[in-house]
Scaffold this motif. Structure first.
Motif, short mmCIF file in Angstrom:
data_model
loop_
_atom_site.label_atom_id
_atom_site.label_comp_id
_atom_site.label_asym_id
_atom_site.label_seq_id
_atom_site.Cartn_x
_atom_site.Cartn_y
_atom_site.Cartn_z
N ASP A 159 0.83 -1.21 0.00
CA ASP A 159 0.00 0.00 0.00
C ASP A 159 0.86 1.26 0.00
OD1 ASP A 159 -2.52 -1.17 -0.14
OD2 ASP A 159 -2.76 -1.26 2.03
N MET A 160 1.92 1.27 0.77
CA MET A 160 2.81 2.43 0.81
C MET A 160 3.45 2.66 -0.56
SD MET A 160 3.56 4.70 3.12
CE MET A 160 2.01 4.43 3.88
N ASP A 212 1.01 4.49 11.21
CA ASP A 212 2.10 3.56 11.56
C ASP A 212 3.01 3.33 10.37
OD1 ASP A 212 1.00 3.34 14.10
OD2 ASP A 212 0.12 1.35 13.74
N ASP A 213 2.40 3.12 9.20
CA ASP A 213 3.18 2.83 7.99
C ASP A 213 4.05 4.02 7.58
OD1 ASP A 213 2.28 0.25 7.84
OD2 ASP A 213 0.98 0.58 6.10
N TYR A 214 3.49 5.22 7.59
CA TYR A 214 4.35 6.32 7.13
C TYR A 214 5.42 6.68 8.16
CZ TYR A 214 0.62 9.68 8.80
OH TYR A 214 -0.32 10.37 9.50
N PHE A 272 5.12 12.36 -1.42
CA PHE A 272 4.45 11.75 -0.27
C PHE A 272 5.26 12.15 0.95
CE2 PHE A 272 3.24 8.45 2.67
CZ PHE A 272 1.91 8.23 2.38
N ASP A 273 4.93 13.29 1.54
CA ASP A 273 5.70 13.86 2.63
C ASP A 273 4.90 13.75 3.93
OD1 ASP A 273 7.42 15.28 4.23
OD2 ASP A 273 6.93 17.23 3.37
N TYR A 291 8.08 3.70 7.57
CA TYR A 291 8.88 3.82 6.35
C TYR A 291 9.52 5.19 6.20
CZ TYR A 291 6.80 -0.61 5.18
OH TYR A 291 6.41 -1.92 5.21
N ASN A 292 9.15 6.14 7.10
CA ASN A 292 9.74 7.47 7.07
C ASN A 292 9.77 8.01 5.64
OD1 ASN A 292 10.81 9.77 8.11
ND2 ASN A 292 12.90 8.99 8.21
N THR A 293 8.60 8.04 5.03
CA THR A 293 8.50 8.33 3.60
C THR A 293 8.65 9.82 3.31
OG1 THR A 293 6.13 8.32 3.89
CG2 THR A 293 7.11 6.33 2.98
#
Length: 167
Positions: free
Chosen positions: A4-5, A62-64, A19-20, A67-69
């Protein structure tokens, strides 16, 4: 990286922005945009619930964070159906945060096709900081975003053309 990310980074890049998630405003925007895209038919596994500032998904957060996107690196190939949805969204991408909050909350609460009076009353109960005009604009944008072209019959098309010629 999570599937998804990877998709979301590709979608945001396609829409013309990174995607910040480095600050509150960016995370706010990501939450609302992902929710709206999902409502429009984009397939992501995130489930949203009403939170202080509208739809929110803890798994997405949690995902962002995980992954520190802060990049636009994605190998996901966007399908033609996804491009149609993204193109529909891109037509109204200039929404400020209050409008994003209004649109996404109206969609989450399934108020898109309710009467204006009902929408204003219900949204004001939980989001008193939104003005009536921001709520009305939010409902109109939600209708525009969720409108399915296949519902546009020839009769409706003719009525719309007649209305547009009144000017």
């Amino acid at each position: 990286m999570d599937k998804d990310m990877n998709k979301l980074i590709a979608y945001f890049k396609y829409l013309g922005f990174r995607f910040d998630t480095s600050d509150f405003d960016s995370r706010f925007n990501v939450q609302k945009i992902v929710f709206i895209l999902k409502s429009m038919g984009i397939d992501v596994s995130y489930e949203f619930r009403l939170w202080k500032h509208g739809p929110y998904c803890t798994l997405l957060a949690d995902d962002y964070y995980k992954y520190n996107t802060h990049s636009s690196d994605s190998d996901y190939i966007i399908s033609e159906d996804e491009k149609k949805i993204l193109n529909g969204f891109s037509k109204i991408m200039d929404m400020d945060q209050k409008l994003l909050e209004s649109v996404s909350t109206i969609i989450l609460l399934d108020l898109v096709y309710s009467s204006v009076e009902v929408v204003i009353k219900k949204i004001k109960e939980i989001k008193s900081h939104l003005s009536d005009i921001e709520i009305i604009d939010g409902q109109n944008k939600a209708k525009e975003l969720l409108f399915k072209g296949e519902f546009l019959t020839e009769e409706l098309r003719n009525q719309i053309m007649e209305w547009e010629q009144i000017d």
